[in-house]
Design a protein around this motif. Sequence first.
Motif, short mmCIF file in Angstrom:
data_model
loop_
_atom_site.label_atom_id
_atom_site.label_comp_id
_atom_site.label_asym_id
_atom_site.label_seq_id
_atom_site.Cartn_x
_atom_site.Cartn_y
_atom_site.Cartn_z
N GLY A 1 12.34 -4.39 -10.87
CA GLY A 1 11.46 -4.55 -9.73
C GLY A 1 10.16 -5.24 -10.07
N LEU A 2 9.56 -5.82 -9.03
CA LEU A 2 8.31 -6.56 -9.19
C LEU A 2 7.25 -6.02 -8.25
N GLU A 3 5.98 -6.27 -8.60
CA GLU A 3 4.86 -6.02 -7.69
C GLU A 3 4.71 -7.25 -6.81
N VAL A 4 3.87 -7.13 -5.78
CA VAL A 4 3.68 -8.24 -4.85
C VAL A 4 3.09 -9.47 -5.52
N ASP A 5 2.36 -9.28 -6.63
CA ASP A 5 1.76 -10.41 -7.33
C ASP A 5 2.66 -10.96 -8.43
N LEU B 1 23.23 -6.11 -5.66
CA LEU B 1 22.06 -5.98 -6.53
C LEU B 1 20.82 -6.28 -5.71
N ILE B 2 19.88 -5.35 -5.69
CA ILE B 2 18.67 -5.56 -4.91
C ILE B 2 17.45 -5.13 -5.73
N GLY B 3 16.50 -6.04 -5.86
CA GLY B 3 15.28 -5.77 -6.60
C GLY B 3 14.06 -5.79 -5.69
N THR B 4 13.09 -4.95 -6.00
CA THR B 4 11.86 -4.92 -5.24
C THR B 4 11.15 -6.27 -5.36
N PHE B 5 10.81 -6.84 -4.22
CA PHE B 5 10.16 -8.16 -4.10
C PHE B 5 11.00 -9.28 -4.71
N GLU C 1 8.35 -3.26 1.38
CA GLU C 1 9.18 -3.76 0.28
C GLU C 1 9.24 -2.77 -0.89
N LYS C 2 8.07 -2.24 -1.28
CA LYS C 2 8.04 -1.26 -2.37
C LYS C 2 8.01 0.13 -1.73
N LEU C 3 9.21 0.67 -1.53
CA LEU C 3 9.33 1.95 -0.83
C LEU C 3 8.73 3.08 -1.66
N SER D 1 -5.72 -3.59 -5.84
CA SER D 1 -5.05 -4.82 -6.25
C SER D 1 -4.49 -4.71 -7.66
N GLU D 2 -5.09 -3.86 -8.50
CA GLU D 2 -4.60 -3.68 -9.86
C GLU D 2 -3.45 -2.70 -9.94
N LEU D 3 -3.22 -1.97 -8.86
CA LEU D 3 -2.16 -0.95 -8.87
C LEU D 3 -1.06 -1.27 -7.85
#
Length: 1003
Positions: free
Chosen positions: A131-135, A164-168, A677-679, A790-792
Motif C-alpha cells: 500500500g501507498l500513502e496519498v503522496d 490484487l488491490i493496493g491502497t492508492f 482510499e485508505k480505509l 501531511s507527514e502522517l
Amino acid sequence: MAAAKRLRIGIDVGGTNTDGVVIDPLRASEPDKGIIAWHKAPTTADPSHGIEDALRTMFEQSKVNPDEVASVTIGTTHFVNAVVERDARRLAKVAVIRLSGPFGKHAPPCVDWPEDLRDLVLGHHAQVSGGLEVDGRTIGDPSPEELSTQAETIKALGIPSVVLIGTFSPLSPHQEHEAAEILRPLLPASTTLTLSSTIAALGFLERENASILNASILPFARRTIARFHAAVRNVLGSGGVQVFVTQNDGTVLRGAEAARCPIRTFSSGPTNSMRGAAVLVGEELAGVKNGTDKKKREPCMVVDVGGTTTDVGLLLANGFPRQKAAYSEFAGVRMNFSCPDVRSIGLGGGSIVRIEEGHGTPKVTVGPDSVGYRIQEEALVFGGTVPTATDYTVASDEAVDIGERAKIKGVGEKEVAAYREVVKKMLEKVIDTMKTSPDDIAVLLVGGGAVIAPNTLKGASRVLKPKYAGVANAIGAAMAGVSAVVDTVKPTDKKTTKEVLEEVSKEAIEKTVEAGAARETVKIAEMDTLPLPYIANKCRFIVRAAGEYDFSRVYDSKEMEDGQVDEEAYEREPEKMLKEPPSKGKPTEEVKVDIATYRPKVVNRVWYVSETDLAWISCGCYILGTGGGGSPYSHMLRLRSILRSGAVVRVVSPDDLKDDDQVGCGGGSGSPTVGIEKLQGDEMMEAQLELYGLAKDKTATHMIALEIGGGNGLQGMILGASSNMNIPTVDGDWMGRAYPTKWQTTPVVFAERKTVFCPITMCDGNGNVVFMTKATSDETVERVFRAGLSELGSHVGCAEGPVTGAETRRWAVEHTISLSWRIGRAVHAARQSNSIDTVAESIVAEVGGSSSAKVLFKGKIVGVERTLRRGHIYGEVIIDAADVNDSSEGPREYDGRIVIPFKNENIAVFKEKPDGDRDTLAIVPDLISVIDAQNGEAIGTPEYRYGLLVIVLGITASERWTSTKRGVELGGPKAFGMDDLEYTPIGQFQKPRSVIDEYSVEE
C-alpha cells in the motif's frame, strides 16, 4: 488490388432483440447516413448465433464485399445479466488479496454486497503488506513470503480468479504489478489475475467491488469473447477485421481487452443508443462556425422511448454521454467506474392510459404500468381491450388511416387533447431534470415508442425523430471511438494547477493513442480539478481523452493476449447449458421494516442500537454534516459489522450522566479523499489506548462524538462498542454539525478551561503516535495537529482527554444521535411510501417544524467553483430554481438563483436579486444542508456537480452556539472571514426530541 476497408458493422445484443447495421462512414453525410443494411431479430440463447445470423442476413441484403469491412463492434448485456441473474454457471469464485498493510481490516471484501451474491462469488480474502500513502510514500512493501502463503491457500481451494488491490494503486500501480509477478508462477496457468488499478479509479471499496465482479466473470468473458470472434470469422474470414466490444462511456475495447475487463461493458446499452442517435442527426446538430472550417456540435438530449419506459440522457458537445458522478450500482453492488447518467420514467408505447371521470377537462394519467411486450394482443389498435399510449397516439394522428383510428373506440377529442398534454409535460419534466443550463436544447427521439412523443416540447430548441431510430443502439456501436481516463493526485507547489492539468491531459492523450486511437483525432473530452481538503499543495486531476480508432494498425482478430481467452473452451462447454435457465445462487431474504410501527429498543433509559437504527442515524449524520464531515458510508459498514459480530451498541442520555463520569472523545481527522482510499485500521482505538496509557488517572466511562456531522458522527458508538472499551455513548456531540476545526466546538465556546482538548493523541495506524500533554489554547492544538497531518498520510485517528459528566451536561449539543435517527427515519419513510417529493418537508417536521427549520430553495446546480487555501476547500455552488419533483402540476415553488459559499462545510445561502445585490437566506452557525432531490441523501461539497437536482434546508443552530456572543464569534460568519455580515437566526431553536425519553421502557 485489395479492397479498401471502409465499412463498419455494429451489433447490439439486447435482452429482447439483436440489432445490427452495416455503415459506410464516408457516406455519413448522405440522406441514408451511410447505412447499407440493417437487421433486427429476437436475441438467441447463445448470443454468438444471433451475431452470426445478423452478419449473414445483412450481407445477403447489401451484397457488399466482406473484404471491405474494417470492424465489427458488439454491444452486449450478456455479462451484466450474469451478475443480475446470480448465474452460478457463469460467475467464478474469487480470491481477494489486499496490499494495504493494517488498513481496511474492519471492512472486508464484499462487506456491502447482497448476501446471496457474496456467497456466490467470494471464495477467500487476505490482507498482506503493501500500500501507498496519498503522496506516494509506502505504507509497506509486498512480501513474497506472505504472497506465497496465499498462493498455496488459493490453489488448495481451487479458486480460478484472483484480485490484487493496493491502497492508492491508481496513482502508482507498481505494487500490484510486483505482487502479480510473484504470484503468477505459484498459481495454475489457467488462473486469471485482475489488478484493481486497471479497472477503476480512487475509492478503495468501490474499486475493489468492481474488480471482484470483473474477476468473477472473467472465465465466462474469455469464452464469450472467443465465441464472438469465431462468429465474425465464420462470416468474414480472418482477413484482419477488427472485433470490438462497446464500453460504458460510449467508446470501444478491442475484443482481447474486453475479455480482460468485461466490467467496462456493463452499461454500454444506453450509451450505444445515445451515440447512435447523434450519428443519425450529426449534421443537424452542427451549430455556427467556431472560427475554423469545422462546425461546433451542440449538446443534445437523447430520449429513448421504449414499450414501458423512456430513458433520457445528455449527449455532450464532445459527442459522449454525460457520466454519473462518483458512484454507480449494479445488482446491489456499489462501484465507481464510469457509466452514463441516464434517468428513466414510466412512459412508453405500451403505457396504460386511464381517464378519471368528472366534469370539465378530463383528468388523464399515463403509466407507469404498461402492457409491455403484450401490446399486440392487448392494445385497442390491435383488437385488445386496454387503452395504451400507442392507441391515443393513433387516435390523435390524422395521418393514420381512418380505419385504424376507428378501432380506438370511446376516445374523444377532449381525452386525446388531455393525453397529449400529459405526455408533453412528462417529457418536458424529465428533459428539464437532465439539462445543465436553462437554455433550450435539441432533443433527439429514438426507440420504437418515439411515435408517442410530440413534435414540439418546452425547453427544446428542436425535436428530431431520425430515420433508423429503431436501430440507434447498433449504429452507436458501429461508430464508437476510443477513450482513456487519467485519475491522479499531483502536487501543485512547484507548478501551477493549469500547468499540471496540461501535463495530465498529455498523459491522457498518450493513453488513448496506446488504446488504439489515431493521434490526430484525439481530443480532451472532460477534465476536472479537485483540491484535496487538509492537504496543502495537492489536487486530484481527472482527465478523459477520446478519438477515432486507427484502422491502419493491424491486429489479428484471433489475438487474445496473455492467454486471457481460450478459443476452444467455449466449444467444449455443453450446448445444453446455453438453453437452460440460469443456475441462481441462494436468494437473500430481504427484511422489510414497517417504519410506521417500528420502535427502537430502549430499556431502563439505555438505547440498544439496531441495524435499522444505524441506517437511519448514518443517513441523518451526513445531512447534519452541512456539506462536510465526509460520507459516513464506510463507518456505517464497520459499525454494522460490529453489531453482526454480537457486540452491543449502547446510547445514553446526557441527562443521566453523573457529575464524576468521564466522557472521552475520539474521531478521524484529515482529508475525506484519503479516507475513501485508505480505509480505517486501528488508528482510532490506538489513539484511545495510547491516551489512557499515558494519562492513567483518567479512564473514560462514556464516549461522545466530536461532531455529529459526517463520518465522525458514528465514531463515538464505534469506539464505545469495541471490546477494548465496551462503554455507552452519549446522545450528543461537541458541534451539532461538522465544523472544519477543533476550536469550533461548544466546550471552547464555554471557555471554562484554558484548553479542553489536552491531553490529546494522534495516531496514523502504521506505528506513528503523537502525544500533546498541554497547550496554550485549543487553536494551538489545531494548528500543531494540522501541520502533522501531511507527514502522517493526511488521515489520522485522534483521542481527546475526557471531561466530566457535569461538564458534558453543560457543554454538549444534546440528543443529536436522536436527531440523526429522526432525520434518517424521515428519509427512509419517504422512500418506502414513494413520497420523496415531500422528503424535505418531512425532515423539517422532524427537526422542530417550520418555526425552527425551513426549506430554503429547490433547484438545479449550474455552477461549482473550488480552491484550496491553508488546507481547506473554499468555493461556492450556484443553484438555479427548477422543479425537482416528478409532479408537473402547479406553479414552480421557487424562482431565481442562490449561491452557497463553503469552507469544507456550507457557510451561507445568498439569494441573488435583479439589481445584483444579495439577500441572506441563512448563515452559520445555522445549519445549511443540501440534499439530493431524487433520494433525500445528503450531498457533500466534494460531490457538488453540474445538473444535480437539490433541495436546500436551513436548520436553526443549537443555543449552545447562539446564546452567547462568543458562540456566534466562533461559529458564525466572522469565523469564516465574512466580517461584514451579521448572524440572524432563521427561526427559534427547538431542542431535539430524545429517542430515549420517548421510547424507554422499564424492566
